[in-house]
Design an enzyme around this catalytic site. Structure first.
Site, short mmCIF file in Angstrom:
data_model
loop_
_atom_site.label_atom_id
_atom_site.label_comp_id
_atom_site.label_asym_id
_atom_site.label_seq_id
_atom_site.Cartn_x
_atom_site.Cartn_y
_atom_site.Cartn_z
N ASN A 54 -15.26 26.21 8.54
CA ASN A 54 -15.57 27.30 7.61
C ASN A 54 -14.99 28.58 8.21
O ASN A 54 -15.52 29.10 9.19
CB ASN A 54 -17.09 27.42 7.46
CG ASN A 54 -17.50 28.66 6.68
OD1 ASN A 54 -16.68 29.28 6.00
ND2 ASN A 54 -18.77 29.03 6.77
N LYS A 114 -14.89 31.47 6.88
CA LYS A 114 -15.58 32.69 6.42
C LYS A 114 -14.53 33.73 5.98
O LYS A 114 -13.54 33.36 5.38
CB LYS A 114 -16.49 33.23 7.52
CG LYS A 114 -17.37 32.14 8.13
CD LYS A 114 -18.44 32.69 8.99
CE LYS A 114 -19.16 31.54 9.70
NZ LYS A 114 -20.42 31.92 10.27
N HIS A 146 -24.25 28.40 1.73
CA HIS A 146 -24.21 28.79 3.15
C HIS A 146 -25.26 29.88 3.37
O HIS A 146 -25.48 30.72 2.50
CB HIS A 146 -22.81 29.30 3.51
CG HIS A 146 -22.63 29.48 4.98
ND1 HIS A 146 -23.13 30.57 5.64
CD2 HIS A 146 -22.05 28.70 5.91
CE1 HIS A 146 -22.83 30.46 6.94
NE2 HIS A 146 -22.17 29.33 7.12
N GLU A 199 -25.19 32.53 4.90
CA GLU A 199 -24.70 33.91 4.74
C GLU A 199 -24.66 34.30 3.26
O GLU A 199 -24.89 35.46 2.92
CB GLU A 199 -23.32 34.04 5.41
CG GLU A 199 -23.45 34.04 6.93
CD GLU A 199 -22.24 33.54 7.68
OE1 GLU A 199 -21.16 33.42 7.08
OE2 GLU A 199 -22.39 33.25 8.88
N GLY A 257 -23.29 31.24 14.65
CA GLY A 257 -22.57 32.36 15.27
C GLY A 257 -23.31 33.01 16.42
O GLY A 257 -22.93 34.10 16.85
N GLY A 283 -17.91 27.05 12.31
CA GLY A 283 -17.42 28.37 11.94
C GLY A 283 -16.40 28.89 12.94
O GLY A 283 -15.23 28.53 12.90
N GLY A 284 -16.86 29.68 13.88
CA GLY A 284 -15.97 30.37 14.82
C GLY A 284 -14.97 29.46 15.52
O GLY A 284 -13.79 29.80 15.66
C1 PEP Z 1 -20.97 28.26 9.94
O1 PEP Z 1 -20.58 29.36 9.59
O2 PEP Z 1 -21.18 27.38 9.08
C2 PEP Z 1 -21.15 28.01 11.36
C3 PEP Z 1 -21.71 26.90 11.72
O3 PEP Z 1 -20.72 28.98 12.22
P1 PEP Z 1 -20.58 28.86 13.83
O4 PEP Z 1 -19.97 27.51 14.13
O5 PEP Z 1 -19.71 29.98 14.23
O6 PEP Z 1 -21.97 28.94 14.39
#
Ligand code: PEP
Length: 248
Positions: A9, A11, A93, A95, A169, A229-230
């Site tokens: 993801n 983002k 999600h 967010e 995150g 995510g990251g």
């Molecule tokens: C996400 O945004 O779905 C996520 C899991 O982010 P991260 O891996 O950065 O924690």
């Protein structure tokens, strides 16, 4: 029996220069033993879809509107994502639930729209830290699962992503026992609702997955992959996670 899935993801990150990251992943994982998915910003879907045509890489959106078209400035319909080359869409999600007030009923409606457009819905659920500390985790996630997932969902059209809000995150990860407890509860909820097909739904874990913790997370029963995510933004970070999943 369940083919594992490594999903990224991005983002609100990614421009044309990021295409090389995906091409590096494709070159490194030519014949992956798992499904691969990158969900970039909508502006990148067609470019990445075209660039990865000959590769085992799926491209997805990060949200869609529940309506097929209309006066919804700034929104994107599921069919538009599909038209741009997406095969999947992330829905609900945390967010979006936090920033845009999305409820599980909204996610349910978006999932129906995604299915109508032949997109696989990756439905996200997860508890806040306050809910975990209050001992409400299993109640919260099973209610979100129930309310966000349409009755018509199948293991082919829907993937569940368990993402504790406090782990996204932050670098904080639940214990393996905590992950296992939630995934087991979700599996029971899926099989009691969808029968035998409930056993075929993939349940991803998401929240600060990295190359250094991926293998132990993927060894937890009923963890069928990750939503990342990251660590999905750079091929050098995502590739070890994919390899850990292939070896799980
Ligand atoms: C996400 O945004 O779905 C996520 C899991 O982010 P991260 O891996 O950065 O924690």
């Amino acid at each position: 029996m369940r083919r594992k899935l490594a999903a990224g993801n991005w983002k609100m990150n990614g421009t044309l220069t990021s295409v090389t990251e995906v091409m590096t992943l494709c070159a490194t994982h030519k014949d992956p033993g798992v499904d691969l998915l990158i969900c970039p910003p909508a502006t990148m879907i067609r470019t990445l879809g075209t660039a990865t045509t000959d590769h085992a890489m799926h491209i997805g959106g990060q949200d869609c509107h529940a309506q097929a078209s209309g006066a919804h400035t700034g929104d994107i319909a599921a069919r538009m994502l599909a038209d741009a080359g997406a095969t999947h869409v992330i829905l609900g999600h945390s967010e979006r639930r936090a920033d845009h007030g999305e409820t599980s009923a909204d996610v349910h409606a978006k999932a129906l729209a995604a299915h109508d457009a032949n997109l696989t819905a990756v439905i996200c659920i997860g508890e806040t830290l306050a809910q975990r500390e209050a001992g409400e985790t299993l109640d919260v996630v099973t209610a979100q699962l129930h309310d966000s997932t349409p009755d018509s969902a199948t293991s082919d059209t829907t993937v569940i992503a368990y993402e504790p809000v406090w782990a996204i995150g932050t670098g904080k990860v639940p214990t393996l026992e905590q992950i296992g407890e939630v995934h087991a509860a979700l599996r029971i909820a899926l099989t009691s609702r969808f029968g035998q097909d409930g056993d075929a739904f993939r349940i991803l874990y998401g929240g600060s997955v990295k190359g250094s913790n991926a293998a132990e997370i993927f060894a937890v029963p009923d963890v069928d992959g990750a939503l990342v995510g990251g660590a999905s933004l750079k091929a050098e970070d995502f590739s070890p996670i994919i390899t850990a999943l292939e070896n799980a």
